[in-house]
Motif scaffolding. Structure first.
Motif, short mmCIF file in Angstrom:
data_model
loop_
_atom_site.label_atom_id
_atom_site.label_comp_id
_atom_site.label_asym_id
_atom_site.label_seq_id
_atom_site.Cartn_x
_atom_site.Cartn_y
_atom_site.Cartn_z
N GLY A 48 0.84 -1.19 0.00
CA GLY A 48 0.00 0.00 0.00
C GLY A 48 0.87 1.24 0.00
N ILE A 49 0.51 2.24 -0.81
CA ILE A 49 1.25 3.49 -0.83
C ILE A 49 0.82 4.33 0.36
CG2 ILE A 49 1.71 5.62 -2.10
CD1 ILE A 49 1.25 4.16 -4.68
N CYS A 50 1.78 4.62 1.22
CA CYS A 50 1.54 5.40 2.44
C CYS A 50 1.73 6.90 2.14
CB CYS A 50 2.52 4.95 3.51
SG CYS A 50 2.47 5.90 5.03
N GLY A 51 1.26 7.73 3.07
CA GLY A 51 1.50 9.16 2.94
C GLY A 51 2.97 9.50 2.92
N SER A 52 3.78 8.74 3.66
CA SER A 52 5.22 9.00 3.64
C SER A 52 5.84 8.58 2.31
CB SER A 52 5.92 8.27 4.80
OG SER A 52 5.69 6.88 4.74
N ASP A 53 5.32 7.50 1.69
CA ASP A 53 5.76 7.12 0.35
C ASP A 53 5.44 8.23 -0.65
OD1 ASP A 53 6.59 4.54 1.21
OD2 ASP A 53 4.57 3.76 0.95
N ASN A 54 4.23 8.78 -0.51
CA ASN A 54 3.82 9.89 -1.36
C ASN A 54 4.72 11.10 -1.13
OD1 ASN A 54 2.06 11.26 -3.22
ND2 ASN A 54 0.99 12.18 -1.48
N PRO A 70 10.61 2.28 -1.69
CA PRO A 70 9.59 2.58 -0.69
C PRO A 70 8.89 1.31 -0.20
CG PRO A 70 8.72 3.00 -2.88
CD PRO A 70 10.15 2.58 -3.07
N GLY A 71 7.96 1.51 0.71
CA GLY A 71 7.09 0.42 1.11
C GLY A 71 7.27 -0.12 2.50
N LEU A 123 10.91 0.95 7.50
CA LEU A 123 11.12 0.49 6.13
C LEU A 123 10.50 1.48 5.15
CD1 LEU A 123 10.24 -3.33 6.45
CD2 LEU A 123 12.50 -2.25 6.51
N GLY A 124 11.22 1.76 4.09
CA GLY A 124 10.72 2.67 3.07
C GLY A 124 10.83 4.13 3.43
N CYS A 125 11.37 4.42 4.61
CA CYS A 125 11.54 5.80 5.06
C CYS A 125 13.01 6.08 5.32
CB CYS A 125 10.70 6.05 6.31
SG CYS A 125 8.93 5.86 6.07
N ALA A 130 9.92 -2.50 1.27
CA ALA A 130 9.52 -3.84 0.84
C ALA A 130 8.85 -3.89 -0.53
CB ALA A 130 8.57 -4.43 1.88
N PHE A 131 8.86 -2.80 -1.30
CA PHE A 131 8.22 -2.85 -2.61
C PHE A 131 9.15 -3.52 -3.62
CE2 PHE A 131 4.96 0.88 -2.22
CZ PHE A 131 4.29 0.16 -1.25
N ARG A 132 9.26 -4.82 -3.46
CA ARG A 132 10.11 -5.65 -4.32
C ARG A 132 9.54 -7.06 -4.29
NH1 ARG A 132 15.66 -4.98 -1.15
NH2 ARG A 132 14.77 -3.11 -0.23
N GLU A 133 10.05 -7.91 -5.15
CA GLU A 133 9.44 -9.24 -5.27
C GLU A 133 9.73 -10.13 -4.06
OE1 GLU A 133 9.12 -10.52 -9.79
OE2 GLU A 133 11.14 -9.73 -9.37
N TYR A 134 10.93 -10.03 -3.51
CA TYR A 134 11.29 -10.84 -2.33
C TYR A 134 11.97 -9.94 -1.31
CZ TYR A 134 10.24 -14.98 -5.10
OH TYR A 134 9.60 -15.93 -5.85
N PHE A 135 11.82 -10.32 -0.05
CA PHE A 135 12.33 -9.50 1.04
C PHE A 135 12.57 -10.39 2.24
CE2 PHE A 135 11.68 -5.86 4.17
CZ PHE A 135 12.79 -5.14 3.73
#
Length: 384
Positions: A48-54, A70-71, A123-125, A130-135
Motif C-alpha cells: 500500500g502506498i503510504c502518505g510517507s511514500d507519497n 519505498p514500502g 522500512l521505506g523511510c 519492501a516494494f520488491r518481489e522478495y524481502f
C-alpha cells in the motif's frame, strides 16, 4: 529480481505548483536477498502506498534519502524460515510485518517504548522498504494474517497507526470523537473509534473526502473546514456538541462550546493542530498522529485552562497488529472499503503519479506485487 524505486523528488507543473508533472519512479533490477538465521524469506504479495511514500515521491518527506525503495505496508507469503521458531511462523503462511526497526539500545527501547525508538528506521523511510518481489524480515516481526485476504492484510499496518493513536486516548463507548483530516489515517482513526463504540465525526477542507469517509459507514457526521471562513469550524463544533452559557467571575456573559471528549489530529499542519485544541472539551483528550514539519505559535495556556491531556502517537506496537488482525477477521471494521484504487506492479509509476495528483477521491492505493507460489515446486535459486 525487480523492485520499485524512487530516484529523486518529482517535478511540478510550472503554472500550477500543486500539480506533479513528472515522477521519477521506476521498476529496477536489484539483488535478491539472502535469508539469515532468525529471518523469514518473504514473497511480497501486496503493498500500500503510504502518505510517507507519497511524500518521498513529492520530495516533502523529511527522512527520505534517494534513491529509495519505498514500502512498509505489505502482505507476503513465507517461503523460507527456520523450522520450529519461537514465533510459530511457518512456510506458506500469509503474513504482514512490523516495519518499525528499533535499535534495541536507546533509552526508550530499554524502557519498553520500542515504537518511539530514538533511532527508529522505518522500512521505506529511513531505509529501503519492501516494494520488491522478495524481502527478508526478522521472524519476530512477522504476524500471521489468519486467513485474511492478502490485499486486505497489506492495509493492517496503516490501520495500526490510527488504532494506536485512538488507543492512546483511551476512547470509550458513547464518547464524542472528532478526527481532523479525512485522509487514509484519519478515516482509519474514525474506523477504530467507531469500532470502540464512540460517536465519531470527521473534519476536512475537501467535501469529496468527507463524502467518501461518510460512505464507508464509520462516521456519524462531518465538518467541512472552510478555509475561507475560519469561524465556520467552531460554529459546526458548537452545533454538534452544544454550548454552556454562564456569567464569569467578572460579570461577563460567556457562551462557550462544549467540545469533543477526544480530538485526533491526522494531518500534521499547524492549523489542524489548533483545530484539535480548540475543539477539545474542558478535561478532554487530544492525540497528535499527523507528522508536522512546520511550527505553531499559539496560546498554550489553553492546555492548562481546559486541563487537556495531549498525547503524541508514533508508529504502533505488536499488540496493535495482533488485535486488529482479529478485529478485521471478525468483521468489526470495514477495512476493505478503505482501499479505493488498485494497480499492478509494473504500473507503480502511474500509481504514484495518480495518488500525488488525486483530488481527494483516493484513500488507500494498493499495488499487486506478486502471487503466492507452490512451495512443493518452488526453487528460490532459480529466481532471477
Amino acid at each position: 529480481m525487480k523492485a520499485i524505486r524512487i530516484a529523486k523528488p518529482c517535478d511540478y507543473d510550472q503554472t500550477n505548483p500543486r500539480v506533479v508533472s513528472k515522477g521519477y519512479v521506476s521498476i529496477d533490477e536489484v539483488e535478491k536477498p539472502v535469508r539469515k538465521p532468525g529471518e523469514a524469506l518473504l514473497k511480497i504479495l501486496y503493498g500500500g502506498i503510504c502518505g510517507s511514500d507519497n511524500g518521498s515521491f513529492k520530495g516533502t518527506f523529511a527522512y527520505a534519502n534517494y534513491p529509495l525503495i519505498p514500502g512498509h505496508e505489505f502482505s507476503a507469503q513465507v517461503v523460507d524460515v527456520d523450522e520450529d521458531n519461537a514465533y510459530g511462523i511457518k512456510k506458506g503462511m500469509i503474513v504482514t510485518c512490523n516495519p518499525y526497526m528499533n535499535c534495541g539500545k536507546c533509552y526508550s527501547d530499554k524502557h519498553g517504548h520500542v515504537n518511539a525508538c530514538m533511532n527508529n528506521q522505518t522500512l521505506g523511510c529511513q531505509r529501503d522498504g519492501a516494494f520488491r518481489e522478495y524481502f527478508t524480515m526478522p521472524v519476530e516481526r512477522c504476524y500471521d494474517g489468519k486467513g485474511m485476504d492478502p490485499k486486505l492484510l497489506a492495509a493492517i499496518e496503516p490501520f495500526c497507526i490510527a488504532y494506536h493513536g485512538v488507543s492512546r486516548a483511551n476512547v470509550k463507548p458513547g464518547e464524542k470523537v472528532l478526527v481532523v483530516g479525512a485522509g487514509t489515517i484519519g478515516v482509519l482513526a474514525a474506523t477504530a473509534a467507531h469500532a470502540l463504540g464512540a460517536e465519531v465525526y470527521i473534519a476536512d477542507t475537501m467535501k469529496g473526502k468527507l463524502d467518501l469517509a461518510k460512505s464507508i459507514g464509520v462516521v456519524d457526521g462531518t465538518i467541512l473546514n472552510d478555509i475561507k471562513d475560519p469561524d465556520s469550524f467552531m460554529r459546526q463544533v458548537g452545533e454538534i456538541t452544544g454550548y454552556e452559557d454562564f456569567v464569569d467571575g467578572g460579570g461577563n456573559k460567556q457562551h462557550v462550546v462544549n467540545g469533543f471528549d477526544v480530538t485526533i489530529e491526522a494531518v500534521g499542519l499547524p492549523s489542524t493542530f489548533q483545530n484539535c485544541i480548540d475543539a477539545a472539551s474542558f478535561g478532554g483528550r487530544m492525540v497528535l498522529i499527523g507528522v508536522a514539519n512546520k511550527p505553531l505559535d499559539f496560546a498554550f495556556n489553553i492546555i492548562q485552562k481546559k486541563e487537556l491531556s495531549v498525547f503524541g502517537s508514533r508508529n504502533a506496537l505488536k499488540k496493535d497488529f495482533l488485535e486488529l488482525i482479529d478485529l478485521v477477521n471478525a468483521g468489526k471494521a470495514p477495512l476493505g472499503k478503505i482501499i479505493t484504487n488498485s494497480y499492478e506492479f509494473d504500473d507503480a509509476p502511474k500509481a504514484f503519479l495518480d495518488f500525488a495528483n488525486n483530488k481527494g477521491d483516493m484513500l488507500k492505493v494498493s499495488i499487486h506485487i506478486g502471487d503466492p507460489v507452490n512451495l512443493d515446486s518452488f526453487d528460490y535459486a532459480k529466481v532471477q
